[in-house]
Design a protein around this motif. Structure first.
Motif, PDB file in Angstrom:
ATOM      1  N   GLU A 163       0.830  -1.210   0.000  1.00 29.25           N
ATOM      2  CA  GLU A 163       0.000   0.000   0.000  1.00 29.25           C
ATOM      3  C   GLU A 163       0.864   1.259   0.000  1.00 29.25           C
ATOM      4  OE1 GLU A 163      -4.268  -0.233   1.792  1.00 29.25           O
ATOM      5  OE2 GLU A 163      -2.849  -0.796   3.368  1.00 29.25           O
ATOM      6  N   MET A 164       1.912   1.255   0.818  1.00 28.04           N
ATOM      7  CA  MET A 164       2.766   2.439   0.926  1.00 28.04           C
ATOM      8  C   MET A 164       3.466   2.769  -0.387  1.00 28.04           C
ATOM      9  SD  MET A 164       4.505   1.565   4.620  1.00 28.04           S
ATOM     10  CE  MET A 164       5.798   2.767   4.404  1.00 28.04           C
ATOM     11  N   ILE A 165       3.923   1.712  -1.080  1.00 30.65           N
ATOM     12  CA  ILE A 165       4.763   1.931  -2.262  1.00 30.65           C
ATOM     13  C   ILE A 165       3.962   1.970  -3.559  1.00 30.65           C
ATOM     14  CG2 ILE A 165       6.642   0.914  -3.632  1.00 30.65           C
ATOM     15  CD1 ILE A 165       7.699  -0.230  -0.926  1.00 30.65           C
ATOM     16  N   TYR A 166       2.954   1.115  -3.664  1.00 30.49           N
ATOM     17  CA  TYR A 166       2.266   0.962  -4.956  1.00 30.49           C
ATOM     18  C   TYR A 166       0.874   1.577  -5.015  1.00 30.49           C
ATOM     19  CZ  TYR A 166       5.996  -2.345  -6.012  1.00 30.49           C
ATOM     20  OH  TYR A 166       7.232  -2.929  -6.229  1.00 30.49           O
ATOM     21  N   ASN A 167       0.280   1.881  -3.868  1.00 34.96           N
ATOM     22  CA  ASN A 167      -1.056   2.477  -3.892  1.00 34.96           C
ATOM     23  C   ASN A 167      -1.009   3.857  -3.254  1.00 34.96           C
ATOM     24  OD1 ASN A 167      -3.747   3.069  -4.014  1.00 34.96           O
ATOM     25  ND2 ASN A 167      -4.431   1.388  -2.691  1.00 34.96           N
ATOM     26  N   THR A 168      -0.708   4.835  -4.064  1.00 36.84           N
ATOM     27  CA  THR A 168      -0.526   6.201  -3.552  1.00 36.84           C
ATOM     28  C   THR A 168      -1.838   6.850  -3.122  1.00 36.84           C
ATOM     29  OG1 THR A 168      -0.615   7.029  -5.842  1.00 36.84           O
ATOM     30  CG2 THR A 168       1.567   6.610  -4.892  1.00 36.84           C
ATOM     31  N   ASP A 169      -2.974   6.200  -3.407  1.00 44.22           N
ATOM     32  CA  ASP A 169      -4.260   6.724  -2.935  1.00 44.22           C
ATOM     33  C   ASP A 169      -4.400   6.566  -1.418  1.00 44.22           C
ATOM     34  OD1 ASP A 169      -5.000   7.388  -5.483  1.00 44.22           O
ATOM     35  OD2 ASP A 169      -6.120   5.538  -5.846  1.00 44.22           O
ATOM     36  N   VAL A 170      -3.654   5.633  -0.861  1.00 43.02           N
ATOM     37  CA  VAL A 170      -3.710   5.385   0.587  1.00 43.02           C
ATOM     38  C   VAL A 170      -2.618   6.203   1.274  1.00 43.02           C
ATOM     39  CG1 VAL A 170      -3.436   3.656   2.401  1.00 43.02           C
ATOM     40  CG2 VAL A 170      -4.622   3.053   0.280  1.00 43.02           C
ATOM     41  N   PRO A 171      -2.968   7.044   2.234  1.00 36.10           N
ATOM     42  CA  PRO A 171      -1.938   7.786   2.979  1.00 36.10           C
ATOM     43  C   PRO A 171      -0.983   6.807   3.667  1.00 36.10           C
ATOM     44  CG  PRO A 171      -4.114   8.688   3.415  1.00 36.10           C
ATOM     45  CD  PRO A 171      -4.333   7.409   2.659  1.00 36.10           C
ATOM     46  N   VAL A 172       0.298   7.116   3.628  1.00 39.04           N
ATOM     47  CA  VAL A 172       1.301   6.241   4.231  1.00 39.04           C
ATOM     48  C   VAL A 172       0.995   6.002   5.707  1.00 39.04           C
ATOM     49  CG1 VAL A 172       3.732   6.082   4.890  1.00 39.04           C
ATOM     50  CG2 VAL A 172       3.105   6.837   2.587  1.00 39.04           C
ATOM     51  N   THR A 173       0.582   7.049   6.401  1.00 37.23           N
ATOM     52  CA  THR A 173       0.273   6.917   7.831  1.00 37.23           C
ATOM     53  C   THR A 173      -0.862   5.933   8.070  1.00 37.23           C
ATOM     54  OG1 THR A 173       0.936   9.219   8.194  1.00 37.23           O
ATOM     55  CG2 THR A 173      -0.388   8.180   9.915  1.00 37.23           C
ATOM     56  N   THR A 174      -1.855   5.968   7.210  1.00 38.22           N
ATOM     57  CA  THR A 174      -2.990   5.048   7.344  1.00 38.22           C
ATOM     58  C   THR A 174      -2.539   3.602   7.174  1.00 38.22           C
ATOM     59  OG1 THR A 174      -4.544   6.696   6.487  1.00 38.22           O
ATOM     60  CG2 THR A 174      -5.233   4.390   6.374  1.00 38.22           C
ATOM     61  N   ALA A 175      -1.699   3.353   6.185  1.00 35.19           N
ATOM     62  CA  ALA A 175      -1.203   1.994   5.959  1.00 35.19           C
ATOM     63  C   ALA A 175      -0.458   1.479   7.188  1.00 35.19           C
ATOM     64  CB  ALA A 175      -0.292   1.968   4.741  1.00 35.19           C
TER      65      ALA A 175
END
Length: 233
Positions: free
Chosen positions: A105-117
């Motif tokens: 999620e952090m690297i490949y799905n930029t729609d998800v905030p890193v903090t949320t992941a």
């Protein structure tokens, strides 16, 4: 009522999708099967007249397909950010699954905030694993978050990432709580003991042989001296 509402927000549909993705990745590793094949099986079972499993959420399938495709690159990145006292290959399977979902999620799905992941990965770890796992997963993902843009750039060229990986993922030290390979380690020790004993035996045999030769030589010298004295007499 407000507590219930907060809990609902915290454990919304995406959180549940992540949890199921972790379940499927864990099952795939335990059974040594392709997680994408498990998704296909779930779809078939969910379409039965009397379905015995719930349909797979679209986001769960997105995560599984993404992790399956990028698994090698993700594992290299995770291994790079693992603490020196841990190793990805020797972590509990559920912790590996959680790390892979969150790092994808952090690297490949930029729609998800890193903090949320990260926050949701730690929350899942607190439910599925222990306190040590939650802390360790949090530290690893935080380290990756600090250079996430660089990781995203590198991920665009997976061949280069794999080429740069100079060590096996299993070369690092064992996780402190992991005793799963205690028997294997003791077997390895037994093998090394056998080698040690055989080397010692060879050295002892060689030493004994040398002593025997020396003793024979000494006996010959003694006999020769005795004969010479007897002739003089």
């Amino acid at each position: 009522m407000s507590e219930r509402r907060q809990d609902y927000k915290r454990h919304g549909s995406r959180y549940k999708a992540r949890m199921r993705a972790v379940d499927i990745l864990f099952e795939a590793e335990s059974r040594d099967v392709d997680p994408v094949a498990i998704i296909d099986d779930r779809h078939k079972l969910a379409r039965d007249t009397n379905p015995i499993v719930a349909p797979v959420a679209e986001y769960t399938e997105t995560i599984i397909n993404g992790v399956a495709v990028e698994l090698d690159t993700l594992d290299v990145f995770l291994a790079e950010h693992i603490a020196e006292t841990w190793t990805l290959g020797r972590l509990p399977s559920v912790d590996r699954a959680i790390l892979r979902v969150a790092s994808w999620e952090m690297i490949y799905n930029t729609d998800v905030p890193v903090t949320t992941a990260i926050v949701e990965a730690v929350e899942i770890a607190s439910q599925y694993s222990g306190d040590k796992s939650s802390a360790y997963i949090n530290a690893t993902l935080d380290a990756m978050a600090s250079k996430v843009e660089t990781l995203r750039e590198r991920a665009a060229n997976p061949e280069a990432v794999l080429a740069e990986a100079s060590e096996s993922l299993d070369d690092a030290p064992v996780a402190p709580w992991d005793d799963s390979d205690a028997l294997d380690d003791s077997d390895a020790l037994d093998d090394s003991d056998e080698d040690f004993e055989s080397v010692d035996a060879a050295e002892v045999f060689e030493a004994e042989e040398t002593v025997e030769v020396s003793e024979v030589a000494e006996d010959s010298e003694v006999s020769k001296v005795s004969e010479e004295k007897a002739d003089e007499s």
